[in-house]
Scaffold this active site. Sequence first.
Site, short mmCIF file in Angstrom:
data_model
loop_
_atom_site.label_atom_id
_atom_site.label_comp_id
_atom_site.label_asym_id
_atom_site.label_seq_id
_atom_site.Cartn_x
_atom_site.Cartn_y
_atom_site.Cartn_z
N TYR A 1 -22.87 -37.78 9.47
CA TYR A 1 -21.46 -37.50 9.76
C TYR A 1 -21.21 -37.49 11.26
CZ TYR A 1 -17.22 -34.76 10.53
OH TYR A 1 -15.99 -34.32 10.98
N LYS B 1 -18.57 -39.69 13.86
CA LYS B 1 -17.56 -39.12 14.76
C LYS B 1 -17.86 -39.45 16.22
CE LYS B 1 -14.55 -37.13 13.48
NZ LYS B 1 -13.24 -37.59 12.93
N ARG C 1 -1.62 -33.75 4.93
CA ARG C 1 -1.87 -32.32 4.85
C ARG C 1 -2.65 -31.86 6.08
NH1 ARG C 1 -5.08 -34.93 1.21
NH2 ARG C 1 -3.47 -34.64 -0.35
N GLY C 2 -2.78 -30.56 6.24
CA GLY C 2 -3.61 -30.04 7.31
C GLY C 2 -3.17 -30.47 8.69
N ILE C 3 -4.12 -30.94 9.48
CA ILE C 3 -3.87 -31.32 10.87
C ILE C 3 -2.88 -32.47 10.95
CG2 ILE C 3 -4.93 -32.26 12.96
CD1 ILE C 3 -7.53 -30.74 12.02
N GLY C 4 -3.03 -33.48 10.08
CA GLY C 4 -2.14 -34.64 10.13
C GLY C 4 -0.69 -34.27 9.90
N ASP D 1 -4.92 -47.12 2.90
CA ASP D 1 -6.36 -46.94 2.90
C ASP D 1 -6.86 -47.56 4.20
OD1 ASP D 1 -9.10 -47.01 2.63
OD2 ASP D 1 -9.10 -47.80 0.58
N LYS E 1 -3.32 -41.64 2.18
CA LYS E 1 -3.55 -42.16 0.83
C LYS E 1 -2.75 -41.45 -0.26
CE LYS E 1 -7.46 -43.54 -0.69
NZ LYS E 1 -8.87 -43.59 -1.15
#
Length: 240
Positions: free
Chosen positions: A147, A151, A1-4, A55, A23
């Site tokens: 977080y 990154k 979903r989204g960016i992927g 995963d 996943k």
Amino acid sequence: RGIGRALAIALARQGCDVVVAAKTDAPNPRLPGTIHETAAEIEALGRRALAIRLDVRNDAEVAAAVDNTMATFGRIDILVNNAGAIQLTSTLDTEPKRFDLMMGVNMRAAFVCSRAVLPHMIARRYGHILMMAPPAGADRAPGKGPYTLSKYGMTFLGLSLAEEVREHNVAVNALWPVTGIETQATKHFWPGQDAMWRKPDILVDASLVILCAPPAERTGQALYDEDVLRTVGVTDFAGY
């Protein structure tokens, strides 16, 4: 979903066969999309797709996914380390198990997945690895330090790896959006602020600039999406 999902489909439009590794392999009423739905969209564009439930914290699953890809397509040209776990909380408000999740899905998985594909890229003397991670420009990140650490770890790994594999014609870069991108994560962490977000298209277009270039031309860089697009003459971002 989204960016992927958006990037997978964009790469298919550029002529790539795509492995959709994530996943979600069954519909979830709380989240849109599955790996099989994205694979079907790629196949509808006339390209081959391989949906693998993965995963990225599981080393054996990563190794099996790479073996499956090689058996199906015979080559791996591009790896996008896009899987992400996010929690924007201070050190005191971040549970150790959540810290471990972010480090495992973000930094460690980028290491494991990159390490798994590199022998195949080196053997063919061609490859692109793209980390979805920010330029390391800030010296602190109060309120979201755990977080941000995960990154920035991806970025540091990518920049270091770029020098290790430069001689093999394998490029490694990091890319990050200037603004929030409309995804399930932004909707969760910043509800009601959608006017500030851009569509995934801007990150996708910047990714294509990097991934469609010869590896030797652009490697060892950590860049924002706008800066990448400016290098190809895009200066108006209103459409995003």
